[in-house]
Design a protein around this motif. Structure first.
Motif, short mmCIF file in Angstrom:
data_model
loop_
_atom_site.label_atom_id
_atom_site.label_comp_id
_atom_site.label_asym_id
_atom_site.label_seq_id
_atom_site.Cartn_x
_atom_site.Cartn_y
_atom_site.Cartn_z
N THR A 21 48.19 8.52 -60.77
CA THR A 21 47.70 7.45 -59.89
C THR A 21 47.32 6.20 -60.68
N GLU A 22 46.84 6.36 -61.90
CA GLU A 22 46.54 5.21 -62.75
C GLU A 22 47.81 4.46 -63.13
N LEU A 23 48.95 5.15 -63.18
CA LEU A 23 50.24 4.51 -63.46
C LEU A 23 50.91 4.01 -62.18
N ASP A 24 50.18 4.03 -61.06
CA ASP A 24 50.71 3.62 -59.75
C ASP A 24 51.91 4.45 -59.31
N ILE A 25 51.88 5.73 -59.65
CA ILE A 25 52.90 6.67 -59.19
C ILE A 25 52.27 7.49 -58.07
N GLU A 26 52.95 7.56 -56.94
CA GLU A 26 52.41 8.31 -55.80
C GLU A 26 52.45 9.80 -56.12
N ALA A 27 51.30 10.44 -56.01
CA ALA A 27 51.18 11.86 -56.33
C ALA A 27 50.30 12.53 -55.29
N TYR A 28 50.44 13.85 -55.21
CA TYR A 28 49.63 14.63 -54.27
C TYR A 28 49.26 15.96 -54.92
N CYS A 29 47.96 16.20 -55.01
CA CYS A 29 47.45 17.44 -55.55
C CYS A 29 46.35 17.92 -54.61
N PRO A 30 46.70 18.76 -53.62
CA PRO A 30 45.69 19.20 -52.66
C PRO A 30 44.64 20.09 -53.32
N THR A 31 43.37 19.85 -52.97
CA THR A 31 42.27 20.61 -53.57
C THR A 31 41.34 21.15 -52.49
N TYR A 32 40.54 22.10 -52.88
CA TYR A 32 39.48 22.63 -52.04
C TYR A 32 38.23 22.75 -52.89
N THR A 33 37.08 22.82 -52.23
CA THR A 33 35.80 22.91 -52.92
C THR A 33 35.37 24.37 -52.99
N SER A 34 35.00 24.79 -54.17
CA SER A 34 34.54 26.16 -54.40
C SER A 34 33.16 26.11 -55.05
N VAL A 35 32.30 27.02 -54.66
CA VAL A 35 30.97 27.10 -55.27
C VAL A 35 31.02 28.16 -56.36
N ARG A 36 30.71 27.76 -57.58
CA ARG A 36 30.71 28.68 -58.72
C ARG A 36 29.26 29.02 -59.07
N GLN A 37 29.02 30.28 -59.33
CA GLN A 37 27.67 30.77 -59.65
C GLN A 37 27.58 31.06 -61.15
N TRP A 38 26.65 30.41 -61.80
CA TRP A 38 26.31 30.73 -63.18
C TRP A 38 24.94 31.41 -63.16
N SER A 39 24.50 31.89 -64.29
CA SER A 39 23.22 32.59 -64.32
C SER A 39 22.04 31.67 -63.99
N ASP A 40 22.17 30.39 -64.28
CA ASP A 40 21.05 29.48 -64.05
C ASP A 40 21.26 28.46 -62.93
N ARG A 41 22.48 28.37 -62.36
CA ARG A 41 22.72 27.35 -61.34
C ARG A 41 24.00 27.65 -60.55
N LYS A 42 24.15 26.91 -59.47
CA LYS A 42 25.37 26.91 -58.68
C LYS A 42 25.97 25.52 -58.76
N LYS A 43 27.27 25.45 -58.74
CA LYS A 43 27.91 24.15 -58.81
C LYS A 43 29.16 24.14 -57.93
N LYS A 44 29.38 23.03 -57.22
CA LYS A 44 30.59 22.85 -56.43
C LYS A 44 31.66 22.25 -57.32
N ILE A 45 32.82 22.86 -57.33
CA ILE A 45 33.92 22.33 -58.12
C ILE A 45 35.16 22.20 -57.23
N HIS A 46 36.03 21.27 -57.59
CA HIS A 46 37.28 21.08 -56.88
C HIS A 46 38.38 21.84 -57.60
N LYS A 47 39.10 22.65 -56.85
CA LYS A 47 40.18 23.45 -57.43
C LYS A 47 41.46 23.15 -56.67
N PRO A 48 42.59 23.12 -57.35
CA PRO A 48 43.87 22.86 -56.66
C PRO A 48 44.33 24.10 -55.87
N TYR A 49 44.96 23.84 -54.73
CA TYR A 49 45.54 24.93 -53.95
C TYR A 49 46.71 25.58 -54.69
#
Length: 158
Positions: A21-49
Motif C-alpha cells: 500500500t505504501e507503493l500505491d499497489i492495491e492489495a487485500y489481506c483480510p484479518t480478524y481480531t484474536s485475544v491472546r492470553q499471556w501469564s500477565d496480560r491479554k492482548k488483541k492482535i490482528h491475524k490474517p485469515y
C-alpha cells in the motif's frame, strides 16, 4: 488489472500488505481480531485469515514490482501461469469477511453433504455444501470461492 495471489514468508502477511500500500499497489489481506492470553496480560492482535497469502491487483507487466519487497516468496501458479482471481470473488470475500454477516444461532436438522442456501448477508442466495456441523457453527464449502468457511449463521435454508 487482475488480482493475483502472493505467497509470503510465514507471519509476514501484514508487513507485506503495508509495504504494498505504501507503493500505491492495491492489495487485500483480510484479518480478524484474536485475544491472546499471556501469564500477565491479554492482548488483541490482528491475524490474517489466509496464512502466508496476500491478494494483489496489478497489470500483467507490473507483476515483478512485488519482488522488491522483503518477505514475498512467489506468486501462486495454476496450470503453469500466475493464478488470477476474479474481481467478483475478491468482492464477495471482502463482503463476507469484512462485513457483519455472521450471527449467533444453533444449526439443527442439517446433514453433512447437504446443499444449503444462505438466506441473508453477503452470501445471500449462494449455495454451499455442509462439511461439518457443530453446536453453534457450521463448516461450509463454497464452490464459487473454492474455500471452506466456518461460520456462525442463523438462517440456512436446506
Amino acid at each position: 488489472m487482475n488480482w493475483y495471489v502472493l505467497h509470503t514468508k510465514p507471519r509476514w502477511e501484514l508487513k507485506i500488505f503495508k509495504a504494498l500500500t505504501e507503493l500505491d499497489i492495491e492489495a487485500y489481506c483480510p484479518t480478524y481480531t484474536s485475544v491472546r492470553q499471556w501469564s500477565d496480560r491479554k492482548k488483541k492482535i490482528h491475524k490474517p485469515y489466509f496464512n502466508s497469502y496476500v491478494f494483489v491487483r496489478l497489470e500483467e507487466a507490473e507483476r515483478d514490482l512485488v519482488f522488491g519487497i522483503p518477505g514475498v516468496v512467489r506468486y501462486v501458479f495454476w496450470q503453469g501461469k500466475a493464478a488470477k482471481v476474479r474481481a467478483s470473488e475478491i468482492q464477495l470475500l471482502k463482503e463476507y469477511l469484512d462485513g457483519e454477516v455472521m450471527a449467533e444461532g444453533r444449526i439443527e436438522k442439517l446433514a453433512v453433504g447437504e446443499e444449503v442456501r444462505c438466506a441473508r448477508g453477503a452470501l445471500k442466495d449462494r449455495t454451499a455444501r455442509v462439511e461439518k456441523i457443530g453446536p453453534y457453527k457450521v463448516r461450509l464449502v463454497l464452490p464459487v470461492l473454492g474455500y471452506r468457511i466456518t461460520a456462525r449463521m442463523a438462517d440456512l435454508v436446506p
